[in-house]
Write an enzyme that holds these catalytic residues in place. Sequence first.
Site, PDB file in Angstrom:
ATOM      1  N   HIS A  69       0.663  -1.191  -0.006  1.00 56.89           N
ATOM      2  CA  HIS A  69      -0.106  -0.003  -0.031  1.00 56.89           C
ATOM      3  C   HIS A  69       0.951   1.151  -0.076  1.00 56.89           C
ATOM      4  O   HIS A  69       0.336   2.401   0.025  1.00 56.89           O
ATOM      5  CB  HIS A  69      -1.132   0.002   1.110  1.00 56.89           C
ATOM      6  N   ASP A 115      -0.134  -7.723   1.867  1.00 57.16           N
ATOM      7  CA  ASP A 115       0.339  -6.369   1.597  1.00 57.16           C
ATOM      8  C   ASP A 115       1.860  -6.030   1.590  1.00 57.16           C
ATOM      9  O   ASP A 115       2.557  -5.912   2.756  1.00 57.16           O
ATOM     10  CB  ASP A 115      -0.355  -5.614   2.799  1.00 57.16           C
ATOM     11  N   GLY A 210       2.440   6.613   8.398  1.00 57.53           N
ATOM     12  CA  GLY A 210       3.713   6.859   8.234  1.00 57.53           C
ATOM     13  C   GLY A 210       4.786   5.822   8.711  1.00 57.53           C
ATOM     14  O   GLY A 210       5.773   5.994   8.198  1.00 57.53           O
ATOM     15  N   SER A 212       3.964   2.825   8.008  1.00 56.63           N
ATOM     16  CA  SER A 212       3.698   1.897   6.996  1.00 56.63           C
ATOM     17  C   SER A 212       4.917   1.179   6.340  1.00 56.63           C
ATOM     18  O   SER A 212       5.823   2.162   5.961  1.00 56.63           O
ATOM     19  CB  SER A 212       2.750   2.488   5.951  1.00 56.63           C
ATOM     20  N   GLY A 213       4.911  -0.052   5.950  1.00 58.04           N
ATOM     21  CA  GLY A 213       6.185  -0.374   5.216  1.00 58.04           C
ATOM     22  C   GLY A 213       7.234  -0.895   6.249  1.00 58.04           C
ATOM     23  O   GLY A 213       8.173  -1.483   5.725  1.00 58.04           O
TER      24      GLY A 213
END
Length: 265
Positions: A69, A115, A210, A212-213
Amino acid sequence: MMGLLMCLGCVLLDFMMVHSHVLMQGRIVGGHTAAPNSIKYIVSLQSTKGQHFCGGSLVHRYWVLTAAHCNIGAEHMMIVAGDYIVNTFEGTEQYAKPHRVVTHPLYNRSTNNADIMLIKLRAPMVLNKYVSLAPLPRQGTGVVEGLVCRVSGWGYNNLGGGQAPFTLRTVTVPIVSTARCNSSMSFNGNITANMICAGYRTGGKDACKGDSGGPLVCGGRVYGVVSWGNGCGDAKFPGVYTAVSKFRRWIDQTIYRSYLRCTKY
Ligand SMILES: *[C@@H]1O[C@H](CO)[C@@H](O)[C@H](O)[C@H]1NC(C)=O
Ligand SMILES: *[C@@H]1O[C@H](CO)[C@@H](O)[C@H](O)[C@H]1NC(C)=O
Ligand SMILES: *[C@@H]1O[C@H](CO)[C@@H](O)[C@H](O)[C@H]1NC(C)=O
């Protein structure tokens, strides 16, 4: 023949790089700032204007592991390794543009399943005192409920936004069983086998927008990629992470394949 041998050589060398990581210890709501350059494999995904928007982990000199995402298109991204305070030049940063992004073929943006994404860099990162590779778990290895892991990032401190802190933050969170996370008391059937949950029963400590990942690290390995949640630090809803061990084979195959073809992407 010579070409093939050279190709095999580069395959082996680069493949070995994936496996010979140095073990590292390793937005966070309720956490604290990390020691400078203590999490050397974490990278910041930034817009070409230098705005941080996601985290990631360097898993190979040419490859970054992050969430699907976070895909805003390869041409709009810049990857920064060796960073500590984003938006401040400290002299330890390395910048690389993506060559291409590989999102997992099963990624579903409505369910958040699978994801996960790999980014191939145009130029390799140089491994040094500030930049290293993230150790990954083996395919299929699980994490037990209660195991305390660490999530780190440059995201927001609390939901509702505000200013992103510029310094890397980190917090420890225990693994929550899939049964509890998927129960009607929590995510009510929305947790797939490709996800792991982590958070305190009392809430208050979590990853957030923020982050994320970015990496969820358990026992020195990146077991999770910050994926989604319901608010941040909510006692009822732990943070949900992509279970990296379910995708280890896909990660290795994606990286390996790009060298096997021996073509420049
Ligand atoms: C995503 O998952 C939903 C719910 O299972 C399904 O209806 C939909 O077809 C999926 N989308 C894709 C692109 O696979
Ligand atoms: C679960 O997913 C459904 C469909 O995407 C959504 O309407 C619902 O709010 C979700 N529930 C929770 C607790 O996340
Ligand atoms: C979560 O619950 C849903 C609905 O009961 C189920 O379909 C799904 O398989 C469960 N997830 C896991 C990982 O067991």
